[in-house]
Design a protein around this motif. Structure first.
Motif, PDB file in Angstrom:
ATOM      1  N   GLY A  31     -28.516   5.182   8.573  1.00 43.03           N
ATOM      2  CA  GLY A  31     -29.435   5.861   9.469  1.00 43.03           C
ATOM      3  C   GLY A  31     -29.722   7.305   9.070  1.00 43.03           C
ATOM      4  O   GLY A  31     -30.488   7.991   9.729  1.00 43.03           O
ATOM      5  N   GLN A  32     -29.112   7.771   7.982  1.00 39.43           N
ATOM      6  CA  GLN A  32     -29.341   9.130   7.504  1.00 39.43           C
ATOM      7  C   GLN A  32     -30.017   9.084   6.139  1.00 39.43           C
ATOM      8  O   GLN A  32     -29.942   8.088   5.436  1.00 39.43           O
ATOM      9  CB  GLN A  32     -28.021   9.878   7.379  1.00 39.43           C
ATOM     10  N   GLY A  72     -29.210  -5.258  -5.159  1.00 40.69           N
ATOM     11  CA  GLY A  72     -29.662  -5.767  -3.869  1.00 40.69           C
ATOM     12  C   GLY A  72     -29.047  -5.091  -2.656  1.00 40.69           C
ATOM     13  O   GLY A  72     -29.530  -5.261  -1.547  1.00 40.69           O
ATOM     14  N   ARG A  73     -28.002  -4.330  -2.845  1.00 40.05           N
ATOM     15  CA  ARG A  73     -27.333  -3.665  -1.720  1.00 40.05           C
ATOM     16  C   ARG A  73     -28.170  -2.470  -1.254  1.00 40.05           C
ATOM     17  O   ARG A  73     -28.693  -1.711  -2.054  1.00 40.05           O
ATOM     18  CB  ARG A  73     -25.959  -3.184  -2.168  1.00 40.05           C
ATOM     19  N   ALA A  74     -28.293  -2.298   0.051  1.00 42.63           N
ATOM     20  CA  ALA A  74     -28.982  -1.132   0.598  1.00 42.63           C
ATOM     21  C   ALA A  74     -28.071   0.082   0.469  1.00 42.63           C
ATOM     22  O   ALA A  74     -26.864  -0.017   0.653  1.00 42.63           O
ATOM     23  CB  ALA A  74     -29.344  -1.370   2.060  1.00 42.63           C
ATOM     24  N   LEU A  75     -28.658   1.197   0.123  1.00 45.37           N
ATOM     25  CA  LEU A  75     -27.898   2.421  -0.089  1.00 45.37           C
ATOM     26  C   LEU A  75     -28.599   3.559   0.633  1.00 45.37           C
ATOM     27  O   LEU A  75     -29.816   3.713   0.519  1.00 45.37           O
ATOM     28  CB  LEU A  75     -27.836   2.716  -1.588  1.00 45.37           C
ATOM     29  N   ASN A  76     -27.849   4.342   1.388  1.00 44.17           N
ATOM     30  CA  ASN A  76     -28.391   5.536   2.032  1.00 44.17           C
ATOM     31  C   ASN A  76     -27.939   6.751   1.232  1.00 44.17           C
ATOM     32  O   ASN A  76     -26.751   6.917   0.978  1.00 44.17           O
ATOM     33  CB  ASN A  76     -27.895   5.655   3.474  1.00 44.17           C
TER      34      ASN A  76
END
Length: 98
Positions: A31-32, A72-76
């Motif tokens: 979320g950041q 494929g992994r989401a990264l913030n």
């Protein structure tokens, strides 16, 4: 982005490209920052370069170790504010805040 950069972006006549150096970004919580999927993992010795997103919405980040990043992994992540640079998309010229 600094207030000066925001003003420069507002004065731009066309599209603006947001940029930063890959090793000037840090992982942040969900979320950041910006969220992108890992499209390629490049392990070079003790450094890992992550290619994120695709096309015009893409970025690279570099980290000093392999923290289990995978395709494929989401990264913030968030670039350090002082590292952000803005460019005119048509000419490639840096936008200045003056």
């Amino acid at each position: 982005m600094s207030p000066e950069q925001a003003a420069a972006a507002g004065r731009a006549k066309g599209e603006v490209v947001f940029g930063f150096r890959p090793k000037q970004a840090a992982l942040v919580g969900e979320g950041q920052g910006m969220a992108m999927k890992v499209s390629f993992v490049e392990r070079i010795g003790s450094r890992t370069i992550l290619h994120l997103g695709e096309g015009a919405a893409s970025a690279k980040t570099a980290f000093e170790n392999d923290a289990g990043f995978e395709f494929g992994r989401a990264l913030n992540f968030a670039p350090h504010p002082s590292a952000v640079r803005l460019f005119d998309a048509a000419s490639g010229a840096a936008l200045r805040g003056h």
